[in-house]
Design a protein around this motif. Structure first.
Motif, PDB file in Angstrom:
ATOM      1  N   ARG A  69       3.089   6.836   0.927  1.00 14.74           N
ATOM      2  CA  ARG A  69       1.783   6.690   1.163  1.00 14.74           C
ATOM      3  C   ARG A  69       1.856   6.076   2.649  1.00 14.74           C
ATOM      4  NH1 ARG A  69      -0.959   0.558  -0.276  1.00 14.74           N
ATOM      5  NH2 ARG A  69      -2.748   1.137   0.697  1.00 14.74           N
ATOM      6  N   ARG A  70       0.811   6.600   3.577  1.00 13.05           N
ATOM      7  CA  ARG A  70       0.721   6.349   4.878  1.00 13.05           C
ATOM      8  C   ARG A  70      -1.005   5.960   5.143  1.00 13.05           C
ATOM      9  NH1 ARG A  70       1.818  11.208   8.887  1.00 13.05           N
ATOM     10  NH2 ARG A  70       2.651  10.038  10.582  1.00 13.05           N
ATOM     11  N   ASP A  71      -1.054   4.843   5.128  1.00 10.15           N
ATOM     12  CA  ASP A  71      -2.461   4.255   5.434  1.00 10.15           C
ATOM     13  C   ASP A  71      -2.746   3.197   6.642  1.00 10.15           C
ATOM     14  OD1 ASP A  71      -5.017   3.108   5.153  1.00 10.15           O
ATOM     15  OD2 ASP A  71      -4.660   2.906   3.115  1.00 10.15           O
ATOM     16  N   ARG A  72      -2.954   3.999   7.628  1.00  9.35           N
ATOM     17  CA  ARG A  72      -3.065   3.254   8.977  1.00  9.35           C
ATOM     18  C   ARG A  72      -4.300   2.156   8.956  1.00  9.35           C
ATOM     19  NH1 ARG A  72      -4.987   4.050  14.795  1.00  9.35           N
ATOM     20  NH2 ARG A  72      -3.100   3.634  16.071  1.00  9.35           N
ATOM     21  N   ALA A  74      -4.967   0.238   6.438  1.00  7.35           N
ATOM     22  CA  ALA A  74      -4.398  -0.955   5.531  1.00  7.35           C
ATOM     23  C   ALA A  74      -3.046  -1.005   6.125  1.00  7.35           C
ATOM     24  CB  ALA A  74      -4.416  -0.293   4.342  1.00  7.35           C
TER      25      ALA A  74
END
Length: 152
Positions: A69-72, A74
């Motif tokens: 997961r890569r969610d800048r 959040a």
């Protein structure tokens, strides 16, 4: 109880805005510049690499990390790990006044044969070894951020 199963949590207060901290944590190939125990990061492709770590004890842990997961927006970076460690690790970066809090969570099973054989008597030492690694990482990242991202 599986003596080779570990859950770790660390909370790092850092002197930089969340987006800055996230951007540094999103560049694992640079970790050895500020985190002495991360000895080597070899990229395989854009979403995976092989990482070698060593803390105070005289053994390396080598594992492949794959982006999960890569969610800048959040502030979340999560990897799946296979090799000497099987499991996952996650950074969650949030604001804290003028700085940030970086929460590190890790759930792993140790697969390295020597560490599995020493699982019961070695567990407190292995946990202390991890604590030392995380303390050095926090200090290194804080210095790296305060120094304008210069190598420390």
């Amino acid at each position: 109880m599986d003596w080779s199963h570990y859950r770790f949590r660390s909370l790092w207060a850092l002197p930089a805005p969340p987006v800055t901290v996230y951007d540094v944590l999103d560049q694992p190939e640079d970790y050895p510049r500020w985190w002495p125990q991360v000895r080597e990061v070899d990229r395989i492709d854009d979403t995976s690499g092989v990482i070698t770590v060593r803390s105070a004890l005289p053994y390396d842990l080598v594992f492949t990390a794959r982006e999960a997961r890569r969610d800048r927006a959040a502030g979340v970076l999560e990897i799946a790990m296979t090799g000497d460690l099987d499991g996952w690790a996650r950074w969650t970066v949030t604001g804290d006044g003028a700085g940030s809090l970086a929460r590190y969570e890790q759930v792993v099973d140790v697969r390295k044969p020597l560490l599995r054989r020493l699982a019961v008597p070695g567990r407190p030492v292995f946990r202390a070894n991890h604590w030392l690694m995380m303390r050095a990482g926090r200090r290194g990242l804080a210095a790296y951020l305060a120094g304008g991202r210069q190598a420390v």
